[in-house]
Design a protein around this motif. Structure first.
Motif, PDB file in Angstrom:
ATOM      1  N   SER A  25       0.671  -1.151  -0.042  1.00  0.00           N
ATOM      2  CA  SER A  25       0.104   0.046   0.250  1.00  0.00           C
ATOM      3  C   SER A  25       0.867   1.279  -0.019  1.00  0.00           C
ATOM      4  N   GLN A  26       1.911   1.199   0.821  1.00  0.00           N
ATOM      5  CA  GLN A  26       3.039   2.259   0.570  1.00  0.00           C
ATOM      6  C   GLN A  26       3.650   2.585  -0.646  1.00  0.00           C
ATOM      7  N   LEU A  27       3.739   1.609  -1.390  1.00  0.00           N
ATOM      8  CA  LEU A  27       4.495   1.734  -2.677  1.00  0.00           C
ATOM      9  C   LEU A  27       3.521   1.694  -3.835  1.00  0.00           C
ATOM     10  N   ASP A  28       2.128   1.370  -3.487  1.00  0.00           N
ATOM     11  CA  ASP A  28       1.055   1.855  -4.561  1.00  0.00           C
ATOM     12  C   ASP A  28       0.375   3.050  -4.494  1.00  0.00           C
TER      13      ASP A  28
ATOM     14  N   TRP B 268      11.850  10.066   0.332  1.00  0.00           N
ATOM     15  CA  TRP B 268      12.969   9.737  -0.514  1.00  0.00           C
ATOM     16  C   TRP B 268      12.799   8.884  -1.631  1.00  0.00           C
ATOM     17  N   LEU B 269      11.314   8.512  -1.878  1.00  0.00           N
ATOM     18  CA  LEU B 269      10.564   7.786  -2.865  1.00  0.00           C
ATOM     19  C   LEU B 269       9.914   8.558  -3.781  1.00  0.00           C
ATOM     20  N   LYS B 270      10.513   8.563  -4.959  1.00  0.00           N
ATOM     21  CA  LYS B 270       9.853   9.536  -6.077  1.00  0.00           C
ATOM     22  C   LYS B 270       9.541   8.881  -7.373  1.00  0.00           C
TER      23      LYS B 270
ATOM     24  N   GLU C 167      11.277   5.680  -8.632  1.00  0.00           N
ATOM     25  CA  GLU C 167      10.598   4.633  -9.477  1.00  0.00           C
ATOM     26  C   GLU C 167      10.417   5.017 -10.827  1.00  0.00           C
ATOM     27  N   GLU C 168      10.751   4.233 -12.027  1.00  0.00           N
ATOM     28  CA  GLU C 168      11.092   4.465 -13.124  1.00  0.00           C
ATOM     29  C   GLU C 168       9.319   4.024 -13.680  1.00  0.00           C
ATOM     30  N   ASN C 169       9.118   2.835 -13.959  1.00  0.00           N
ATOM     31  CA  ASN C 169       7.859   2.392 -14.557  1.00  0.00           C
ATOM     32  C   ASN C 169       7.642   0.802 -14.389  1.00  0.00           C
ATOM     33  N   VAL C 170       6.626   0.601 -15.016  1.00  0.00           N
ATOM     34  CA  VAL C 170       6.746  -1.192 -14.948  1.00  0.00           C
ATOM     35  C   VAL C 170       7.653  -1.649 -15.780  1.00  0.00           C
ATOM     36  N   ALA C 171       8.332  -2.623 -15.447  1.00  0.00           N
ATOM     37  CA  ALA C 171       9.545  -3.046 -16.086  1.00  0.00           C
ATOM     38  C   ALA C 171       9.081  -3.728 -17.412  1.00  0.00           C
ATOM     39  N   LEU C 172       9.868  -3.436 -18.284  1.00  0.00           N
ATOM     40  CA  LEU C 172       9.874  -3.876 -19.718  1.00  0.00           C
ATOM     41  C   LEU C 172       9.642  -5.279 -19.799  1.00  0.00           C
ATOM     42  N   LYS C 173       8.590  -5.770 -20.485  1.00  0.00           N
ATOM     43  CA  LYS C 173       8.353  -7.382 -20.853  1.00  0.00           C
ATOM     44  C   LYS C 173       7.468  -8.016 -19.443  1.00  0.00           C
TER      45      LYS C 173
END
Length: 172
Positions: free
Chosen positions: A75-78, A87-89, A129-135
């Motif tokens: 829930s914290q990460l979502d 520190w999380l962006k 956090e970049e994005n959902v990992a490729l593939k």
């Protein structure tokens, strides 16, 4: 007159002192150059020590951030407001390009973008956090998404500064 000139030319009185002065001059020049070389070598060693200390402090700060990321709840990460962790962006928007990660620039590190490490007050960490990992969406058996993160650690002390980054993947 000719015999007087021969006496002056063949007179070797004082030649030992001239040779001693020449040898002393050469040894003085060698001593000064050795001292300069030693001073420069000591400066190189000092700079290398400062770099190594800053590198290991930055690495430990980045690993500290990854440890906190690993122990964070789903829930914290979502929560995409990223209110739980300073520190999380997500990729921080820049005025020119909204997808530019400004944490790559060491001048943007401050207490609103990064957290101070518990190991040293000179070290900080930030995770983007970049994005959902490729593939990763091709895995139909997964119950959650796999995300790419960039963990960065920064340390600045003794007129030295190091910024490192590590890649990390976490499923949530």
């Amino acid at each position: 007159m000719n015999t007087q000139w021969n006496n002056v030319v063949n007179n070797q009185n004082g030649s030992a002192i001239v040779m001693a002065m020449l040898i002393l001059a050469v040894l003085t020049i060698l001593g000064i150059s050795s001292t300069n070389t030693s001073t420069i070598e000591l400066q190189i060693v000092r700079n290398e020590r400062i770099y190594q200390e800053n590198f290991y402090m930055a690495e430990s700060a980045a690993l500290e951030g990854l440890e906190l990321l690993e122990s964070a709840t789903e829930s914290q990460l979502d929560d995409k407001t990223y209110a739980s962790f300073v520190w999380l962006k997500k990729i921080i928007p820049d005025t020119v390009d909204p997808d530019v990660d400004i944490m790559r620039d060491i001048n943007n590190w401050n207490t609103t973008n990064a957290a101070v490490s518990a190991v040293s007050p000179d070290a900080q960490y930030a995770i983007v956090e970049e994005n959902v990992a490729l593939k990763s969406s091709l895995d139909m058996t997964a119950t959650s998404q796999l995300y790419d993160y960039i963990a960065r650690g920064q340390s600045a002390s003794d007129n030295g500064r190091v910024l490192i980054e590590m890649g990390y993947r976490k499923r949530h």
